[in-house]
Motif scaffolding. Sequence first.
Motif, PDB file in Angstrom:
ATOM      1  N   HIS A 143      15.496 -49.425   9.046  1.00  0.00           N
ATOM      2  CA  HIS A 143      14.484 -48.377   9.022  1.00  0.00           C
ATOM      3  C   HIS A 143      13.074 -48.986   9.074  1.00  0.00           C
ATOM      4  O   HIS A 143      12.209 -48.515   9.815  1.00  0.00           O
ATOM      5  N   ASP A 144      12.860 -50.051   8.319  1.00  0.00           N
ATOM      6  CA  ASP A 144      11.533 -50.668   8.238  1.00  0.00           C
ATOM      7  C   ASP A 144      11.111 -51.291   9.559  1.00  0.00           C
ATOM      8  O   ASP A 144       9.956 -51.156   9.978  1.00  0.00           O
ATOM      9  N   ALA A 191      11.314 -43.876  13.093  1.00  0.00           N
ATOM     10  CA  ALA A 191      12.180 -44.251  11.971  1.00  0.00           C
ATOM     11  C   ALA A 191      12.880 -43.008  11.425  1.00  0.00           C
ATOM     12  O   ALA A 191      14.061 -43.051  11.046  1.00  0.00           O
ATOM     13  N   ALA A 192      12.149 -41.885  11.386  1.00  0.00           N
ATOM     14  CA  ALA A 192      12.765 -40.630  10.959  1.00  0.00           C
ATOM     15  C   ALA A 192      13.838 -40.198  11.947  1.00  0.00           C
ATOM     16  O   ALA A 192      14.903 -39.690  11.552  1.00  0.00           O
ATOM     17  N   SER A 206      16.949 -41.978  11.328  1.00  0.00           N
ATOM     18  CA  SER A 206      17.709 -41.389  10.218  1.00  0.00           C
ATOM     19  C   SER A 206      18.581 -40.240  10.708  1.00  0.00           C
ATOM     20  O   SER A 206      19.705 -40.051  10.225  1.00  0.00           O
ATOM     21  N   ASP A 256       6.983 -46.479  15.145  1.00  0.00           N
ATOM     22  CA  ASP A 256       6.213 -45.524  14.353  1.00  0.00           C
ATOM     23  C   ASP A 256       7.164 -44.936  13.330  1.00  0.00           C
ATOM     24  O   ASP A 256       8.378 -44.948  13.519  1.00  0.00           O
ATOM     25  N   ARG A 257       6.607 -44.416  12.261  1.00  0.00           N
ATOM     26  CA  ARG A 257       7.464 -43.836  11.226  1.00  0.00           C
ATOM     27  C   ARG A 257       8.224 -42.611  11.739  1.00  0.00           C
ATOM     28  O   ARG A 257       9.309 -42.296  11.248  1.00  0.00           O
ATOM     29  N   ARG A 258       7.672 -41.926  12.750  1.00  0.00           N
ATOM     30  CA  ARG A 258       8.395 -40.760  13.283  1.00  0.00           C
ATOM     31  C   ARG A 258       9.673 -41.196  13.997  1.00  0.00           C
ATOM     32  O   ARG A 258      10.691 -40.495  13.954  1.00  0.00           O
ATOM     33  N   ALA A 311      10.057 -48.613  11.972  1.00  0.00           N
ATOM     34  CA  ALA A 311       8.754 -48.080  11.594  1.00  0.00           C
ATOM     35  C   ALA A 311       7.629 -49.042  11.966  1.00  0.00           C
ATOM     36  O   ALA A 311       6.557 -48.623  12.435  1.00  0.00           O
ATOM     37  N   GLN A 312       7.852 -50.340  11.780  1.00  0.00           N
ATOM     38  CA  GLN A 312       6.827 -51.332  12.081  1.00  0.00           C
ATOM     39  C   GLN A 312       6.586 -51.473  13.572  1.00  0.00           C
ATOM     40  O   GLN A 312       5.444 -51.551  14.021  1.00  0.00           O
TER      41      GLN A 312
END
Length: 485
Positions: A90-91, A102-103, A106, A98-100, A94-95
Motif C-alpha cells: 500500500h505504501d 493506493a485506495a 485496496s 498517489d494515495r487515491r 501511495a509513494q
Amino acid sequence: MWTLLATYWPHILAIVSVLVAAVAAAHAAMTKDEVRSAIGWVGIILLSPIVGALVYAIAGINRIRRGSITAGRSAAGYEMLTHQSFDATHDIVAQRFDRRFAALKSVGDRITHHTLTTANSIDILKTGDESYAAMIEAIAGARRSVILETYIFDRDPIGMRLADTLIGAVKNGVSVRVLIDAVGARYSVPSIVGYLREGGVSTEVFNGSIIMGLRLPYANLRTHRKILVVDGAIAFVGGMNIRQEFTTEFAGSHSARDTHFRVKGPVVADIFAVAAEDWYFSAGERLRDEAWQLEPQTGDPDRPVFARVIPSGPDASLETNHKMLMGAFSVAQHSIRIMSPYFLPDRELVSALTTAALRGVKIDIVVPSANNLVLVDRAMTAQFDQVLRSYCRVWRANGSFDHSKLLSVDSNWAFVGSSNLDPRSLRLNFEIDLEVLDAGFASKIDAHIDTVIGSATQVTLARLRARPLLVRLIERILWLGSPYL
C-alpha cells in the motif's frame, strides 16, 4: 382416474400453474441480487403461466457450482513460486503514484484473491497477425507445458496453423491442455475440437451442459477468457479470439482489429491459476505434476510495472470487473479513456462516469462505426444520450470493426483484457482482465486511443436527435432488451 382428469383437468392445470409459478417466483426473489433482474423474472413467471417458469428454469438459473474451488493462489493446490517481495505494498503505491491509487489497490485486494505484483513486463500486440505469430512462436518453443483457454477457436487457416503447432508440441513431449467454450467451439463447422483430439491434444469444452435432456450449451455462463500460458513463464491475454478475420494475411486490408498482450513476470502465476482452475472445472484434472511447475521469478522487485489479474464470472467472482471499474472511475481526477466494441454499461457505471465528468474529468468513449452485432450497436446508440448530456465525449472509430477493450485513468492506471462494457461481460460471462498501474503502459494505451480518435467521427446530441423518430424508437426498444443481447 381418466374420467376425473378429463373432467377436472382445467382445475388441475390451474393448481399446477400456481404452484410452479410460486416456486419459481420465490426462487428468483431469493437468489437474484439485482432488484431489476428479480422483478423482471418474477414478472415473466407470473404473466406467462407454465411457460414463464420453464423459460426461467432454462435461462434464469445460474447452474455454475464450483464448490470449494476459488480463484485463490492455493485453492487448487498450486504453490506459487513468486516471493512476497514482488507484492506491491500500500505504501509503495501511495509513494509512487498517489494515495487515491493506493485506495484503488485496496478495492482490488478485497474483491479478488490475487495480489498486485511488481516486476512485470507487458507488450502490446496491436494486430491479429502480430498476436498469432507471437503465440505460435511461444508454443513452438515450449519445453514443458502449454495451456490455452479461449472463447472462439475457428477451424480456419489461422486456427489450423495454431492447432498444428499445438499438436507438434504434444509430439515433442510437451503437456498441452486446450479449453474452448462450448458455444465458441461451434462457430465453425466442423469444430476444431475433434481435430485437436485426433492430434493427441487434451481438449475440453467449457460448460457444454445438458438442458432438458439435450446436450446443448447454455446461451449464458460462457468463458469469454482468452488465455495462453507457456512453461509457466510467458502469458498472453486480451480480447483476441482465434479467427482468420483478424489477420490481413487471410482477410486482407479490411480485416477486423483487436489488441492482445504478452505478459511476463510474477503476474503470470495468477494468469495460470485462473486457466488451471477452469481446466479443473471442465476436465476434473489438477495440473500439479512437474510439467506445470511455474518458473521461479527473477528480476528487480522494485520495477515499476505493477499488475494484477482480475478474474470475474457468475460464481464467487461475480462482478469483480464491475467493482474495479466503479473504483477506478471514482478516483479519476483528469481523464478516463474507454475503447470498447460494445458499450452498454448499467446505470451504476453510467452514473459513475457522468459524475466523474461533472467533476471535470475528461471522458472519451470510443466505439466502432462498423459493428459485427447490429442489434447491440443499435441498443448502445440509444444509450449515448445518457453520457453525452453529462459532458462525456463519444467517438465512432472509422475503418474496419475494432474488437479492442482498452481503458485508462489519468494516464497511470489501465484495465485491459476480455471484458466488454456490457451486461454479458459484467455479469454473465467468465472474464479475465489485467489491472496495470504504470505510467508508461497507460500512456501507450492513451496514445493508441488518441490515434483512433484522430480519424474518428464525434457523436453529438444534435445529430442523434436529428434522426427519424422511428429509428430512435426502434433503438430504445432494442435498448430495453440490452441485458439479454
